[in-house]
Structures are given as C-alpha cells and as structure tokens.
Design a protein around this motif. Sequence first.
Motif, PDB file in Angstrom:
ATOM      1  N   ALA A  97      -4.367  27.165  67.940  1.00 55.86           N
ATOM      2  CA  ALA A  97      -4.810  27.920  69.108  1.00 55.86           C
ATOM      3  C   ALA A  97      -3.750  28.923  69.518  1.00 55.86           C
ATOM      4  O   ALA A  97      -4.046  30.063  69.884  1.00 55.86           O
ATOM      5  CB  ALA A  97      -5.126  26.970  70.262  1.00 55.86           C
ATOM      6  N   PHE A  98      -2.478  28.517  69.456  1.00 54.53           N
ATOM      7  CA  PHE A  98      -1.395  29.438  69.790  1.00 54.53           C
ATOM      8  C   PHE A  98      -1.379  30.619  68.833  1.00 54.53           C
ATOM      9  O   PHE A  98      -1.258  31.771  69.234  1.00 54.53           O
ATOM     10  CB  PHE A  98      -0.052  28.709  69.740  1.00 54.53           C
ATOM     11  N   ALA A  99      -1.533  30.340  67.535  1.00 57.29           N
ATOM     12  CA  ALA A  99      -1.550  31.422  66.544  1.00 57.29           C
ATOM     13  C   ALA A  99      -2.717  32.365  66.803  1.00 57.29           C
ATOM     14  O   ALA A  99      -2.598  33.583  66.636  1.00 57.29           O
ATOM     15  CB  ALA A  99      -1.646  30.840  65.133  1.00 57.29           C
ATOM     16  N   ALA A 100      -3.839  31.825  67.227  1.00 58.47           N
ATOM     17  CA  ALA A 100      -5.006  32.654  67.497  1.00 58.47           C
ATOM     18  C   ALA A 100      -4.794  33.530  68.724  1.00 58.47           C
ATOM     19  O   ALA A 100      -5.271  34.669  68.772  1.00 58.47           O
ATOM     20  CB  ALA A 100      -6.243  31.778  67.688  1.00 58.47           C
ATOM     21  N   LEU A 101      -4.075  33.024  69.740  1.00 58.56           N
ATOM     22  CA  LEU A 101      -3.753  33.860  70.894  1.00 58.56           C
ATOM     23  C   LEU A 101      -2.922  35.056  70.458  1.00 58.56           C
ATOM     24  O   LEU A 101      -3.125  36.181  70.916  1.00 58.56           O
ATOM     25  CB  LEU A 101      -3.002  33.047  71.949  1.00 58.56           C
ATOM     26  N   LYS A 102      -1.957  34.820  69.564  1.00 57.83           N
ATOM     27  CA  LYS A 102      -1.155  35.925  69.051  1.00 57.83           C
ATOM     28  C   LYS A 102      -2.010  36.888  68.237  1.00 57.83           C
ATOM     29  O   LYS A 102      -1.706  38.082  68.153  1.00 57.83           O
ATOM     30  CB  LYS A 102      -0.015  35.392  68.191  1.00 57.83           C
ATOM     31  N   ALA A 103      -3.082  36.370  67.637  1.00 58.84           N
ATOM     32  CA  ALA A 103      -3.949  37.203  66.810  1.00 58.84           C
ATOM     33  C   ALA A 103      -4.962  37.989  67.626  1.00 58.84           C
ATOM     34  O   ALA A 103      -5.731  38.774  67.079  1.00 58.84           O
ATOM     35  CB  ALA A 103      -4.681  36.331  65.784  1.00 58.84           C
ATOM     36  N   GLY A 104      -4.966  37.790  68.956  1.00 56.89           N
ATOM     37  CA  GLY A 104      -5.844  38.590  69.802  1.00 56.89           C
ATOM     38  C   GLY A 104      -6.923  37.837  70.545  1.00 56.89           C
ATOM     39  O   GLY A 104      -7.732  38.450  71.243  1.00 56.89           O
ATOM     40  N   ALA A 105      -6.967  36.513  70.409  1.00 56.13           N
ATOM     41  CA  ALA A 105      -7.981  35.744  71.134  1.00 56.13           C
ATOM     42  C   ALA A 105      -7.742  35.820  72.638  1.00 56.13           C
ATOM     43  O   ALA A 105      -6.616  35.994  73.098  1.00 56.13           O
ATOM     44  CB  ALA A 105      -7.956  34.286  70.679  1.00 56.13           C
ATOM     45  N   SER A 106      -8.815  35.681  73.393  1.00 54.78           N
ATOM     46  CA  SER A 106      -8.728  35.766  74.852  1.00 54.78           C
ATOM     47  C   SER A 106      -8.495  34.420  75.516  1.00 54.78           C
ATOM     48  O   SER A 106      -8.433  34.335  76.738  1.00 54.78           O
ATOM     49  CB  SER A 106     -10.009  36.387  75.413  1.00 54.78           C
ATOM     50  N   GLY A 107      -8.371  33.365  74.721  1.00 53.95           N
ATOM     51  CA  GLY A 107      -8.129  32.061  75.298  1.00 53.95           C
ATOM     52  C   GLY A 107      -8.598  30.961  74.380  1.00 53.95           C
ATOM     53  O   GLY A 107      -8.999  31.206  73.249  1.00 53.95           O
ATOM     54  N   PHE A 108      -8.528  29.724  74.854  1.00 52.60           N
ATOM     55  CA  PHE A 108      -8.999  28.619  74.035  1.00 52.60           C
ATOM     56  C   PHE A 108      -9.700  27.584  74.883  1.00 52.60           C
ATOM     57  O   PHE A 108      -9.478  27.473  76.087  1.00 52.60           O
ATOM     58  CB  PHE A 108      -7.839  27.987  73.251  1.00 52.60           C
ATOM     59  N   LEU A 109     -10.588  26.845  74.234  1.00 49.07           N
ATOM     60  CA  LEU A 109     -11.337  25.776  74.879  1.00 49.07           C
ATOM     61  C   LEU A 109     -11.242  24.531  74.016  1.00 49.07           C
ATOM     62  O   LEU A 109     -11.184  24.618  72.787  1.00 49.07           O
ATOM     63  CB  LEU A 109     -12.820  26.157  75.007  1.00 49.07           C
ATOM     64  N   LEU A 110     -11.234  23.361  74.656  1.00 49.02           N
ATOM     65  CA  LEU A 110     -11.346  22.123  73.903  1.00 49.02           C
ATOM     66  C   LEU A 110     -12.816  21.911  73.543  1.00 49.02           C
ATOM     67  O   LEU A 110     -13.713  22.305  74.291  1.00 49.02           O
ATOM     68  CB  LEU A 110     -10.844  20.946  74.733  1.00 49.02           C
ATOM     69  N   LYS A 111     -13.050  21.298  72.392  1.00 47.07           N
ATOM     70  CA  LYS A 111     -14.426  21.130  71.932  1.00 47.07           C
ATOM     71  C   LYS A 111     -15.244  20.211  72.820  1.00 47.07           C
ATOM     72  O   LYS A 111     -16.472  20.250  72.783  1.00 47.07           O
ATOM     73  CB  LYS A 111     -14.436  20.624  70.490  1.00 47.07           C
ATOM     74  N   ASP A 112     -14.581  19.375  73.611  1.00 45.44           N
ATOM     75  CA  ASP A 112     -15.315  18.505  74.523  1.00 45.44           C
ATOM     76  C   ASP A 112     -15.395  19.096  75.929  1.00 45.44           C
ATOM     77  O   ASP A 112     -15.583  18.376  76.910  1.00 45.44           O
ATOM     78  CB  ASP A 112     -14.686  17.115  74.574  1.00 45.44           C
ATOM     79  N   VAL A 113     -15.265  20.422  76.018  1.00 45.38           N
ATOM     80  CA  VAL A 113     -15.320  21.099  77.316  1.00 45.38           C
ATOM     81  C   VAL A 113     -16.654  20.803  78.009  1.00 45.38           C
ATOM     82  O   VAL A 113     -17.716  20.788  77.368  1.00 45.38           O
ATOM     83  CB  VAL A 113     -15.139  22.628  77.124  1.00 45.38           C
ATOM     84  N   PRO A 114     -16.644  20.525  79.317  1.00 41.66           N
ATOM     85  CA  PRO A 114     -17.898  20.318  80.046  1.00 41.66           C
ATOM     86  C   PRO A 114     -18.772  21.575  79.968  1.00 41.66           C
ATOM     87  O   PRO A 114     -18.252  22.698  79.944  1.00 41.66           O
ATOM     88  CB  PRO A 114     -17.435  20.062  81.487  1.00 41.66           C
ATOM     89  N   PRO A 115     -20.084  21.418  79.916  1.00 40.00           N
ATOM     90  CA  PRO A 115     -20.986  22.577  79.797  1.00 40.00           C
ATOM     91  C   PRO A 115     -20.753  23.653  80.847  1.00 40.00           C
ATOM     92  O   PRO A 115     -20.786  24.850  80.535  1.00 40.00           O
ATOM     93  CB  PRO A 115     -22.377  21.938  79.941  1.00 40.00           C
ATOM     94  N   THR A 116     -20.504  23.249  82.099  1.00 40.71           N
ATOM     95  CA  THR A 116     -20.307  24.253  83.143  1.00 40.71           C
ATOM     96  C   THR A 116     -19.060  25.090  82.880  1.00 40.71           C
ATOM     97  O   THR A 116     -19.051  26.295  83.142  1.00 40.71           O
ATOM     98  CB  THR A 116     -20.185  23.576  84.525  1.00 40.71           C
ATOM     99  N   GLU A 117     -18.002  24.457  82.359  1.00 42.23           N
ATOM    100  CA  GLU A 117     -16.777  25.186  82.060  1.00 42.23           C
ATOM    101  C   GLU A 117     -16.955  26.103  80.856  1.00 42.23           C
ATOM    102  O   GLU A 117     -16.379  27.193  80.803  1.00 42.23           O
ATOM    103  CB  GLU A 117     -15.625  24.213  81.817  1.00 42.23           C
TER     104      GLU A 117
END
Length: 229
Positions: A97-117
């Motif tokens: 996830a950190f490498a992806a932020l450096k690659a231009g991603a706008s953030g990260f989510l955990l796969k078990d994120v609640p639907p509302t989030e």
Amino acid sequence: MTIRVMLVDDQELLRTGFRMILQSQGDIEIVAEAGDGAQALELLRRTEVDVILMDVRMPRLDGVQATRRICLAEDGSPLPNAPHVLILTTFDLDEYAFAALKAGASGFLLKDVPPTELVAAIRAVHGGDAVVAPTTTRRMIDRFAEVLPTPQSSPGSDALGPLTEREREVFLLVAQGLSNGEIAARLVLSEATVKTHVGRILAKLGLRDRVQAVVLAYEAGLIRAGATD
C-alpha cells in the motif's frame, strides 16, 4: 453526477461483494471489472473510469505497477485526468500500500472495510480528497522510512521552490498530519484560507492530494521518520 468505478481484484468473490454494495448506490456505477492489473490497463483504453478499487497482490501485473502506469507519466509526474486509485489491502500498513501511494494512489482501504466507509471513500476521492488521514499515512511512512532517500541524498527544500513562505509553512504542517482546522489554529488563519493555500500548494507542486504531499515531504528529507512536534 454518476461515479464510474472499476473493480480490480483476482478474487471474483470479493469483486462480487463490492459490486453488490456499490450497485445499491444511486450515484455509483460499476463500469468494468478486471482480474489483474494488465487487464485493467486494457479496459481503461476503451472505458471511462473515475475511481479504481485496486488489489495489490495479483498475477501478471500487480496493483502497484498498474497504479504507476495509470497515475504517473514516464518522468514520474502525475498524469492529468487519470482515474483516482484506491488500494485494497488485507493488512493495515501493508508495504504494498505504501508503494502504491508513492505510485500515485489516492489512499488505501482494508478489504474488510464497512460498506458505508467504502462508499464514503469512493465519493471522497472522486471529489478530490484523499481517503487516508495524513496521520495514518505518516505512521505508514515511518514504518517503511528505510526505503526513502536520506536528507543528504534528497532535494530538500529545493522541492518547495515554487511556494511562497506562507505556503511552505502550510505544506510542512500538512506533512506533519495536521488537519486544515489545526493548521488554521496554529497559524492564526481562517480554515477557508488554509484550504485555499493547500489547493495552491498541490497545484504548484503537481501533487494530486495531501497523501502525496506527505510522501514528498519525507522523500525530500523535510520531515524525519518518527519525528514529533
């Protein structure tokens, strides 16, 4: 306005779950699905997408490499009008996830994120915000600081050349994880004025969001890993 979303994950069951959640939202449309990064890039050539939910560990082309090709030009500068990428991770503070932020991603989510989030995150990045709180990003960068350049080998304050003195002050506070309200209190400014400064800073430095500002500050040696106010 409808938000066009692409789901990229090699696990069809997870894509199905995300699809069921998102299709129930009146302002979100699933326009494409891919099983890996290579397929995602192929679909992007013929599909207009606003937000991509991107897994990191996939065959052929992983999420980090795909994100870099989607968000950055060959010289490393942000591509204009590129879709916003939200990285999906299994574990908090995943090095991918950190490498992806450096690659231009706008953030990260955990796969078990609640639907509302999940829904709120998609709407947030579509509106130009980052979904990872700066303090969370800083904690992640602290953990993986060894992969960043040292201040001696980095551009340092030269990276902030286009900024005014006031904008440099605001930039450094953003990099320390302060919210607009906290920055306003620290500098005795209105929150609206701080928001304007942040917008100008991102535009001048060619950054997409606050997450990228934090990454730049660490890479430039302007903030030390583990430093506190």
